[in-house]
Structure formats: structure tokens, C-alpha cells
Design an enzyme around this catalytic site. Sequence first.
Site, short mmCIF file in Angstrom:
data_model
loop_
_atom_site.label_atom_id
_atom_site.label_comp_id
_atom_site.label_asym_id
_atom_site.label_seq_id
_atom_site.Cartn_x
_atom_site.Cartn_y
_atom_site.Cartn_z
N HIS A 84 0.81 -1.21 0.00
CA HIS A 84 0.00 0.00 0.00
C HIS A 84 0.85 1.27 0.00
CE1 HIS A 84 -2.82 -2.74 2.48
NE2 HIS A 84 -3.07 -2.91 1.21
N LYS A 99 6.20 6.14 7.19
CA LYS A 99 5.76 5.30 8.30
C LYS A 99 6.96 4.81 9.10
CE LYS A 99 1.92 3.50 5.57
NZ LYS A 99 1.36 2.34 4.89
N TYR A 148 2.19 1.30 13.84
CA TYR A 148 2.93 2.22 12.99
C TYR A 148 2.46 3.65 13.16
CZ TYR A 148 -0.78 0.98 9.56
OH TYR A 148 -1.96 0.72 8.92
N ASP A 178 -6.40 -6.19 -1.62
CA ASP A 178 -5.04 -6.61 -1.95
C ASP A 178 -5.02 -7.64 -3.08
OD1 ASP A 178 -4.21 -4.84 -0.05
OD2 ASP A 178 -3.71 -6.34 1.45
#
Length: 180
Positions: free
Chosen positions: A62, A71, A131, A168
Site C-alpha cells: 500500500h 511510516k 505504525y 489486496d
Amino acid sequence: MRKIETELPDVFIVEPEVFGDTRGFFFESFNQKQWEKITGLNTCFVQDNHSRSVRGVLRGLHYQVKQTQAKLVRVVVGEVFDVAVDVRSKSSTFGKWVGVHLSAENKRQLWIPEGFAHGFLVLSDVAEFLYKTTDYYAPEYERTILWNDPELGILWPVYEEPRLSKKDQKGLLLREAETF
């Protein structure tokens, strides 16, 4: 806290200094002053996320084309194989990837800068993944690269088909995807 370089110059591992004894352990998972000192980055995180997944779940790859996110990721329960892919079309490392084992045991974190797609595969029975992001999640700008794009050649430690979300499963090949 120390910085460990990876094969991709902009992606690196952060390894905390852990203090432990028979009672358990303590470490700073994030310290702004230390972060700036070891990375040279004055990063502002705006959102923290926490996911839980079971063995064989693969999330990713992603990224967001607007409201791009960097991130800082880590695992607090279990183990994952974490991957960052350079999707910056003008980069000398476009289409290159790096994979790192992150676990509750090694306490390592991975920095994934803007312009990189991100994904992970759960290797333990359960994994809890945390995250920090530098911008807010914006689903309208999210894009997904197919986890097994043959041109990327990611060496996932998979012995069977991973468990994927519908989103996905519909990921695009990098050559078909919107990049930077």
C-alpha cells in the site's frame, strides 16, 4: 537508539537500546530528540495505527499518491516479514525492494519514507503491528501494488498462498500502477 542502513538508501532500521533484567525490559520506542540526532529528520507524526493479524495474512503493498505517508513500523506481538518498495519513478532505485524481519523479540522498527509502497506478511500465529504515520489515512488516494508482481521479485517467506483482503487481491502490477 541506533540507525541501521538497508540496501535502499532511504529505508532504514531503528534499533532501540533495551534495558532488561529478570523482571522484564524497558526501552523508549520513540524519542524525538534521539530520532532527529540519528536520522537527521525532523519528522512530525500525526497518526498511530495498530493492527492484529494471524499467520499467513499478507497486507499490502500500500501507498498513497496524495497525502503521502512516511511510516515508522514495529511489531509488539509475534513476527512479520516487512517490505518497502520504491515507487518513485524518477528514483535510481525505482522498483527495488527491501525486506526485514520485525518481531516483538528483536524490537526493531523500520522507517518507510514517502514514495514507498509497504506491506507485511505475518510469520507467527498472531502479530500485532504498530505504525506511526506522517499524514492521515486517505482511502481515496490509496493504491495497491500486487504482492507477487513478478517484475518486483519479492522473496516473501511463503510456503502457501497468503491470506489477502479483497483490496489486496486486486492490486496492480507496478508498471500499471500510478506512481510518483
